[in-house]
Design a protein around this motif. Structure first.
Motif, PDB file in Angstrom:
ATOM      1  N   LEU A   2       0.997  -1.421  -0.255  1.00  0.00           N
ATOM      2  CA  LEU A   2      -0.236  -0.124  -0.034  1.00  0.00           C
ATOM      3  C   LEU A   2       1.186   1.123  -0.014  1.00  0.00           C
ATOM      4  O   LEU A   2       2.217   1.784   1.126  1.00  0.00           O
ATOM      5  CB  LEU A   2      -0.886   0.038   1.398  1.00  0.00           C
ATOM      6  N   MET A   3       0.591   2.042  -1.106  1.00  0.00           N
ATOM      7  CA  MET A   3       1.477   3.016  -1.033  1.00  0.00           C
ATOM      8  C   MET A   3       0.526   4.505  -0.896  1.00  0.00           C
ATOM      9  O   MET A   3       0.036   5.105  -1.667  1.00  0.00           O
ATOM     10  CB  MET A   3       2.074   2.678  -2.399  1.00  0.00           C
ATOM     11  N   THR A   4       0.696   5.530   0.358  1.00  0.00           N
ATOM     12  CA  THR A   4       0.244   6.442   0.428  1.00  0.00           C
ATOM     13  C   THR A   4       0.534   7.652  -0.520  1.00  0.00           C
ATOM     14  O   THR A   4      -0.125   8.480  -1.464  1.00  0.00           O
ATOM     15  CB  THR A   4       0.591   7.260   1.531  1.00  0.00           C
ATOM     16  N   HIS A   5       1.559   7.398  -1.292  1.00  0.00           N
ATOM     17  CA  HIS A   5       2.179   8.148  -2.454  1.00  0.00           C
ATOM     18  C   HIS A   5       3.372   8.165  -2.960  1.00  0.00           C
ATOM     19  O   HIS A   5       4.509   7.217  -2.260  1.00  0.00           O
ATOM     20  CB  HIS A   5       2.420   9.891  -1.907  1.00  0.00           C
ATOM     21  N   LEU A   6       3.547   7.809  -4.200  1.00  0.00           N
ATOM     22  CA  LEU A   6       5.101   7.556  -4.707  1.00  0.00           C
ATOM     23  C   LEU A   6       6.208   8.650  -4.723  1.00  0.00           C
ATOM     24  O   LEU A   6       7.065   8.663  -5.728  1.00  0.00           O
ATOM     25  CB  LEU A   6       5.192   7.088  -6.152  1.00  0.00           C
ATOM     26  N   HIS A   7       6.493   9.488  -3.265  1.00  0.00           N
ATOM     27  CA  HIS A   7       8.307  10.021  -3.384  1.00  0.00           C
ATOM     28  C   HIS A   7       9.034   9.452  -3.364  1.00  0.00           C
ATOM     29  O   HIS A   7       8.925   8.120  -2.576  1.00  0.00           O
ATOM     30  CB  HIS A   7       7.781  10.964  -2.377  1.00  0.00           C
ATOM     31  N   PHE A   8      10.388   9.660  -3.691  1.00  0.00           N
ATOM     32  CA  PHE A   8      11.516   8.646  -4.071  1.00  0.00           C
ATOM     33  C   PHE A   8      11.969   7.962  -2.507  1.00  0.00           C
ATOM     34  O   PHE A   8      12.210   7.211  -2.458  1.00  0.00           O
ATOM     35  CB  PHE A   8      12.600   9.460  -4.749  1.00  0.00           C
ATOM     36  N   ASP A   9      11.637   8.942  -1.728  1.00  0.00           N
ATOM     37  CA  ASP A   9      11.367   8.270  -0.032  1.00  0.00           C
ATOM     38  C   ASP A   9      10.957   7.282   0.523  1.00  0.00           C
ATOM     39  O   ASP A   9      10.481   6.334   1.561  1.00  0.00           O
ATOM     40  CB  ASP A   9      11.992   9.057   1.204  1.00  0.00           C
ATOM     41  N   HIS A  10       9.550   7.198  -0.372  1.00  0.00           N
ATOM     42  CA  HIS A  10       8.280   6.101  -0.003  1.00  0.00           C
ATOM     43  C   HIS A  10       8.735   4.692  -1.430  1.00  0.00           C
ATOM     44  O   HIS A  10       7.747   3.851  -0.515  1.00  0.00           O
ATOM     45  CB  HIS A  10       7.214   6.386  -0.255  1.00  0.00           C
ATOM     46  N   ALA A  11       9.005   5.410  -2.178  1.00  0.00           N
ATOM     47  CA  ALA A  11       9.019   4.453  -3.153  1.00  0.00           C
ATOM     48  C   ALA A  11       9.507   3.941  -3.716  1.00  0.00           C
ATOM     49  O   ALA A  11      10.438   2.821  -4.377  1.00  0.00           O
ATOM     50  CB  ALA A  11       7.820   4.889  -4.667  1.00  0.00           C
ATOM     51  N   CYS A  12      11.234   3.882  -3.270  1.00  0.00           N
ATOM     52  CA  CYS A  12      12.573   3.648  -3.896  1.00  0.00           C
ATOM     53  C   CYS A  12      12.535   1.780  -3.526  1.00  0.00           C
ATOM     54  O   CYS A  12      13.364   1.388  -4.600  1.00  0.00           O
ATOM     55  CB  CYS A  12      14.006   4.128  -3.731  1.00  0.00           C
ATOM     56  N   GLY A  13      12.117   1.585  -2.538  1.00  0.00           N
ATOM     57  CA  GLY A  13      12.036   0.329  -2.085  1.00  0.00           C
ATOM     58  C   GLY A  13      11.866  -1.065  -3.352  1.00  0.00           C
ATOM     59  O   GLY A  13      11.174  -1.925  -3.428  1.00  0.00           O
ATOM     60  N   LEU A  14      10.495  -0.171  -3.839  1.00  0.00           N
ATOM     61  CA  LEU A  14       9.865  -0.780  -5.095  1.00  0.00           C
ATOM     62  C   LEU A  14      10.506  -1.986  -6.290  1.00  0.00           C
ATOM     63  O   LEU A  14       9.681  -2.260  -6.038  1.00  0.00           O
ATOM     64  CB  LEU A  14       8.211   0.104  -5.668  1.00  0.00           C
ATOM     65  N   THR A  15      11.880  -0.687  -6.403  1.00  0.00           N
ATOM     66  CA  THR A  15      12.220  -1.638  -7.217  1.00  0.00           C
ATOM     67  C   THR A  15      13.559  -1.830  -6.910  1.00  0.00           C
ATOM     68  O   THR A  15      14.627  -1.174  -5.811  1.00  0.00           O
ATOM     69  CB  THR A  15      12.512  -1.342  -8.658  1.00  0.00           C
ATOM     70  N   LYS A  16      14.232  -2.701  -7.667  1.00  0.00           N
ATOM     71  CA  LYS A  16      16.466  -2.979  -6.475  1.00  0.00           C
ATOM     72  C   LYS A  16      16.572  -3.506  -8.341  1.00  0.00           C
ATOM     73  O   LYS A  16      16.566  -3.715  -9.148  1.00  0.00           O
ATOM     74  CB  LYS A  16      16.552  -4.083  -6.154  1.00  0.00           C
ATOM     75  N   PRO A  17      18.223  -2.758  -7.842  1.00  0.00           N
ATOM     76  CA  PRO A  17      18.451  -3.485  -8.852  1.00  0.00           C
ATOM     77  C   PRO A  17      19.461  -4.705  -9.570  1.00  0.00           C
ATOM     78  O   PRO A  17      19.319  -5.083  -8.101  1.00  0.00           O
ATOM     79  CB  PRO A  17      20.544  -1.927  -8.330  1.00  0.00           C
ATOM     80  N   SER A  18      19.110  -4.196 -10.851  1.00  0.00           N
ATOM     81  CA  SER A  18      20.043  -5.703 -11.546  1.00  0.00           C
ATOM     82  C   SER A  18      20.270  -6.044 -13.244  1.00  0.00           C
ATOM     83  O   SER A  18      19.660  -5.352 -13.872  1.00  0.00           O
ATOM     84  CB  SER A  18      18.373  -6.640 -11.360  1.00  0.00           C
ATOM     85  N   ASN A  19      21.535  -5.768 -13.889  1.00  0.00           N
ATOM     86  CA  ASN A  19      21.595  -5.797 -14.485  1.00  0.00           C
ATOM     87  C   ASN A  19      22.247  -4.903 -15.227  1.00  0.00           C
ATOM     88  O   ASN A  19      21.477  -4.583 -16.275  1.00  0.00           O
ATOM     89  CB  ASN A  19      21.136  -6.874 -15.196  1.00  0.00           C
ATOM     90  N   GLY A  20      22.041  -3.607 -14.534  1.00  0.00           N
ATOM     91  CA  GLY A  20      22.048  -2.527 -15.351  1.00  0.00           C
ATOM     92  C   GLY A  20      20.355  -1.317 -15.461  1.00  0.00           C
ATOM     93  O   GLY A  20      21.177  -0.238 -15.638  1.00  0.00           O
ATOM     94  N   GLY A  21      19.527  -2.156 -14.699  1.00  0.00           N
ATOM     95  CA  GLY A  21      18.743  -2.239 -14.550  1.00  0.00           C
ATOM     96  C   GLY A  21      17.744  -1.909 -13.293  1.00  0.00           C
ATOM     97  O   GLY A  21      18.716  -2.102 -12.272  1.00  0.00           O
ATOM     98  N   CYS A  22      16.522  -1.669 -13.216  1.00  0.00           N
ATOM     99  CA  CYS A  22      16.274  -2.191 -12.059  1.00  0.00           C
ATOM    100  C   CYS A  22      15.100  -2.956 -11.951  1.00  0.00           C
ATOM    101  O   CYS A  22      14.199  -2.645 -13.383  1.00  0.00           O
ATOM    102  CB  CYS A  22      15.476  -0.673 -11.425  1.00  0.00           C
TER     103      CYS A  22
END
Length: 294
Positions: free
Chosen positions: A108-128
């Motif tokens: 559940l994402m109250t909003h998608l500013h970077f400090d809330h949403a960065c954890g939705l993805t993670k680095p992999s093979n030069g991308g996310c």
């Protein structure tokens, strides 16, 4: 890992990392002599802000509220600019609960500013790639639209690397949505156009998560809003609406950013009547000194 019981629902706070942001920006037009009575500040005029998601289980579903600052995504310059001293350890905390990121069913994402949403993805093979590949990710339609099409101001916090890999997982709503019977997400606007709050209710007990409309316990005053708020009068209006309702029902208030309290209760006079404090070595001394101030 602190926990709080709301009826049959157990809430746990995971380590999502931190930021140290300018205190003046976090309290807008409130004079420093006033807000420093409520929240500690360092020699750089920065205040510590956690980015710690809440984990709960409802109807057999593993649920996260917010996603943390992420891990391995920020450059050294970004860490310096945002005062990041610790990155997310969510996956390690989930392991302590016998789970993996793949076991998360709902975010559940109250909003998608970077400090809330960065954890939705993670680095992999030069991308996310998606951090929680099997999860349904809920946010308001307004927020999702702005995430993908930011304006000249919001593009500094809505980043493509935080949404492109999870686009197929996102479920949006307009005004309000009920999830797994016990959780309401309500679109408020204010901090961002698409900002939402979350109400959890079980067996007559309630918890209100106001996200960045009330990021810390020191923001209880309806007029104490952030300079980061895109629509501050909307933030004030929503605080005037929801805080009295929650006080009347005896609800807990929970926090994503507060470095000292995970959750607390106030009485109708604004006095703290119950707390769940964040575990930290200097916690008792800091809060004792702070509450002593007049």
């Amino acid at each position: 890992m602190e926990k709080l019981q709301i009826g049959k629902i157990t809430l746990r706070w995971l380590n999502g990392g931190d930021t140290y942001m300018d205190g003046g920006a976090m309290f807008g037009v409130v004079p420093k002599p006033l807000w420093t009575r409520k929240y500690p500040v360092n020699e750089k005029n920065q205040i510590e802000l956690r980015c710690d998601p809440m984990f709960l289980q409802v109807n057999g579903k593993n649920i996260l509220i917010e996603a943390g600052i992420g891990n391995g995504k920020l450059t050294d310059k970004q860490k310096r600019n945002y005062g990041v001293s610790e990155e997310s350890q969510i996956e390690a905390d989930l392991e302590k609960l016998g789970l993996t990121a793949a076991d998360i069913d709902i975010v559940l994402m109250t909003h998608l500013h970077f400090d809330h949403a960065c954890g939705l993805t993670k680095p992999s093979n030069g991308g996310c790639v998606s951090t929680f590949p099997n999860a349904k990710i809920y946010t308001s339609q307004v927020e999702w639209d702005e995430m993908r099409h930011p304006n000249i101001r919001s593009r500094n916090t809505y980043w493509p690397e935080n949404w492109e890999a999870i686009a197929e997982q996102v479920i949006t709503f307009q005004n309000e949505i009920t999830i797994e019977d016990n959780i309401r997400m309500i679109h408020t606007g204010g901090h961002s156009a698409g900002h939402s709050i979350i109400m959890i209710e079980s067996e007559g007990e309630k918890l209100l998560h106001m996200a960045d409309i009330m990021p810390t316990h020191a923001h209880q005053n309806p007029l104490w809003v952030l300079a980061y708020d895109d629509y501050p009068m909307d933030s004030i209006r929503e605080k005037q609406k929801w805080i009295p309702e929650a006080l009347q029902s005896g609800a807990w208030f929970s926090f994503y950013h507060d470095a000292y309290y995970r959750a607390l209760k106030w009485n109708k006079d604004g006095e703290i009547t119950a707390t769940l404090e964040r575990e930290r070595p200097d916690q008792g001394k800091l809060l004792k000194n702070l509450h002593r101030k007049k």
